[in-house]
Design a protein around this motif. Structure first.
Motif, PDB file in Angstrom:
ATOM      1  N   LEU A 102       0.811  -1.219   0.000  1.00  0.00           N
ATOM      2  CA  LEU A 102       0.000   0.000   0.000  1.00  0.00           C
ATOM      3  C   LEU A 102       0.845   1.270   0.000  1.00  0.00           C
ATOM      4  N   VAL A 103       2.017   1.221   0.603  1.00  0.00           N
ATOM      5  CA  VAL A 103       2.883   2.404   0.616  1.00  0.00           C
ATOM      6  C   VAL A 103       3.353   2.719  -0.805  1.00  0.00           C
ATOM      7  N   VAL A 104       3.744   1.686  -1.548  1.00  0.00           N
ATOM      8  CA  VAL A 104       4.165   1.882  -2.938  1.00  0.00           C
ATOM      9  C   VAL A 104       3.005   2.446  -3.748  1.00  0.00           C
ATOM     10  N   PHE A 105       1.817   1.887  -3.572  1.00  0.00           N
ATOM     11  CA  PHE A 105       0.631   2.362  -4.287  1.00  0.00           C
ATOM     12  C   PHE A 105       0.340   3.822  -3.940  1.00  0.00           C
ATOM     13  N   THR A 106       0.460   4.189  -2.671  1.00  0.00           N
ATOM     14  CA  THR A 106       0.169   5.554  -2.238  1.00  0.00           C
ATOM     15  C   THR A 106       1.141   6.557  -2.849  1.00  0.00           C
ATOM     16  N   VAL A 107       2.417   6.217  -2.870  1.00  0.00           N
ATOM     17  CA  VAL A 107       3.415   7.108  -3.470  1.00  0.00           C
ATOM     18  C   VAL A 107       3.160   7.249  -4.970  1.00  0.00           C
ATOM     19  N   LEU A 108       2.860   6.139  -5.637  1.00  0.00           N
ATOM     20  CA  LEU A 108       2.550   6.202  -7.065  1.00  0.00           C
ATOM     21  C   LEU A 108       1.282   7.007  -7.324  1.00  0.00           C
ATOM     22  N   LEU A 109       0.282   6.846  -6.465  1.00  0.00           N
ATOM     23  CA  LEU A 109      -0.963   7.602  -6.628  1.00  0.00           C
ATOM     24  C   LEU A 109      -0.702   9.096  -6.469  1.00  0.00           C
ATOM     25  N   LEU A 110       0.109   9.455  -5.515  1.00  0.00           N
ATOM     26  CA  LEU A 110       0.465  10.865  -5.335  1.00  0.00           C
ATOM     27  C   LEU A 110       1.149  11.407  -6.589  1.00  0.00           C
ATOM     28  N   PHE A 111       2.096  10.636  -7.121  1.00  0.00           N
ATOM     29  CA  PHE A 111       2.805  11.055  -8.329  1.00  0.00           C
ATOM     30  C   PHE A 111       1.845  11.215  -9.509  1.00  0.00           C
ATOM     31  N   PHE A 112       1.013  10.210  -9.759  1.00  0.00           N
ATOM     32  CA  PHE A 112       0.105  10.274 -10.907  1.00  0.00           C
ATOM     33  C   PHE A 112      -0.991  11.321 -10.724  1.00  0.00           C
ATOM     34  N   ALA A 113      -1.439  11.557  -9.491  1.00  0.00           N
ATOM     35  CA  ALA A 113      -2.442  12.592  -9.249  1.00  0.00           C
ATOM     36  C   ALA A 113      -1.856  13.987  -9.499  1.00  0.00           C
ATOM     37  N   VAL A 114      -0.619  14.198  -9.050  1.00  0.00           N
ATOM     38  CA  VAL A 114       0.033  15.492  -9.302  1.00  0.00           C
ATOM     39  C   VAL A 114       0.270  15.663 -10.803  1.00  0.00           C
ATOM     40  N   ALA A 115       0.715  14.608 -11.484  1.00  0.00           N
ATOM     41  CA  ALA A 115       0.928  14.685 -12.933  1.00  0.00           C
ATOM     42  C   ALA A 115      -0.388  14.998 -13.649  1.00  0.00           C
ATOM     43  N   THR A 116      -1.474  14.384 -13.213  1.00  0.00           N
ATOM     44  CA  THR A 116      -2.785  14.656 -13.815  1.00  0.00           C
ATOM     45  C   THR A 116      -3.190  16.107 -13.576  1.00  0.00           C
ATOM     46  N   VAL A 118      -1.223  18.667 -13.064  1.00  0.00           N
ATOM     47  CA  VAL A 118      -0.367  19.535 -13.882  1.00  0.00           C
ATOM     48  C   VAL A 118      -0.833  19.522 -15.337  1.00  0.00           C
ATOM     49  N   LEU A 119      -1.173  18.349 -15.859  1.00  0.00           N
ATOM     50  CA  LEU A 119      -1.633  18.269 -17.246  1.00  0.00           C
ATOM     51  C   LEU A 119      -2.994  18.926 -17.443  1.00  0.00           C
ATOM     52  N   VAL A 120      -3.843  18.878 -16.435  1.00  0.00           N
ATOM     53  CA  VAL A 120      -5.142  19.535 -16.546  1.00  0.00           C
ATOM     54  C   VAL A 120      -4.960  21.056 -16.560  1.00  0.00           C
ATOM     55  N   LYS A 121      -4.030  21.550 -15.747  1.00  0.00           N
ATOM     56  CA  LYS A 121      -3.767  22.995 -15.700  1.00  0.00           C
ATOM     57  C   LYS A 121      -2.970  23.484 -16.908  1.00  0.00           C
ATOM     58  N   ASN A 122      -2.117  22.615 -17.465  1.00  0.00           N
ATOM     59  CA  ASN A 122      -1.254  22.979 -18.592  1.00  0.00           C
ATOM     60  C   ASN A 122      -1.377  21.939 -19.703  1.00  0.00           C
ATOM     61  N   PRO A 123      -2.494  21.886 -20.410  1.00  0.00           N
ATOM     62  CA  PRO A 123      -2.665  20.837 -21.435  1.00  0.00           C
ATOM     63  C   PRO A 123      -1.739  21.003 -22.634  1.00  0.00           C
TER      64      PRO A 123
END
Length: 179
Positions: A102-116, A118-123
């Motif tokens: 779950l820790v690995v999943f949480t870190v990956l989720l944080l990364f992908f959520a931030v990337a999403t 950023v892409l939504v704000k800067n398409p």
């Protein structure tokens, strides 16, 4: 041998997660059928791992984690800040990923959520084809499909878990004994 079946169930979840991500991106819906399939795959995998290890700790921890996530995210659904499919998908993730990862999943989720975000704000950072696809779907609905980073995090977490299991099995000599 139960480890192989448990890893196979997790590996079979990867195409389903990819389908969920695509379907959520294009329609902003996560079907109950897909979430139930993930729940069955995750519960089956945890059951097999618990039978192999003789310990039900990971299964109980995952079930409690899923319940806590559901209860924590439910008010956000009531306030219409997150979709019901996203809440259900997040509640199933601890069962699919397992308590130890779950820790690995949480870190990956944080990364992908931030990337999403950023892409939504800067398409304009997207390549031309992806930008066109983004504009088609985001201009119509105006919502961010949170199922995409959840599914991407789960896929990466499962791949990491399978890799870790294979490295452990190879280094302990289990794979050599099977030949």
């Amino acid at each position: 041998m139960l480890l192989v079946e448990a890893l196979l169930l997790k590996a079979l979840a990867i195409p389903l997660l990819a389908w969920i991500a695509w379907f959520d991106f294009t329609t902003q819906k996560i079907t109950n059928r897909d979430v139930l399939l993930l729940l069955c795959m995750g519960a089956g995998s945890l059951l097999l791992l618990s039978l192999q290890s003789g310990s039900w700790w990971d299964t109980g921890f995952s079930a409690i984690g899923g319940l806590v996530l559901f209860l924590a995210l439910f008010p956000f659904w009531v306030l219409r800040k997150i979709g019901a499919g996203d809440v259900k998908l997040m509640a199933v993730m601890p069962l699919l990923i397992g308590g130890n990862s779950l820790v690995v999943f949480t870190v990956l989720l944080l990364f992908f959520a931030v990337a999403t975000a950023v892409l939504v704000k800067n398409p304009f950072m997207l390549p031309a084809g992806a930008f066109r696809l983004y504009v088609e779907h985001m201009d119509r609905k105006g919502v961010v499909p949170f199922g995409v980073p959840i599914a991407a995090s789960a896929i990466c977490g499962i791949v990491y878990l399978i890799y870790e299991s294979l490295v452990l099995a190879n280094s302990s000599g289990i794979l050599g004994q099977l030949n």
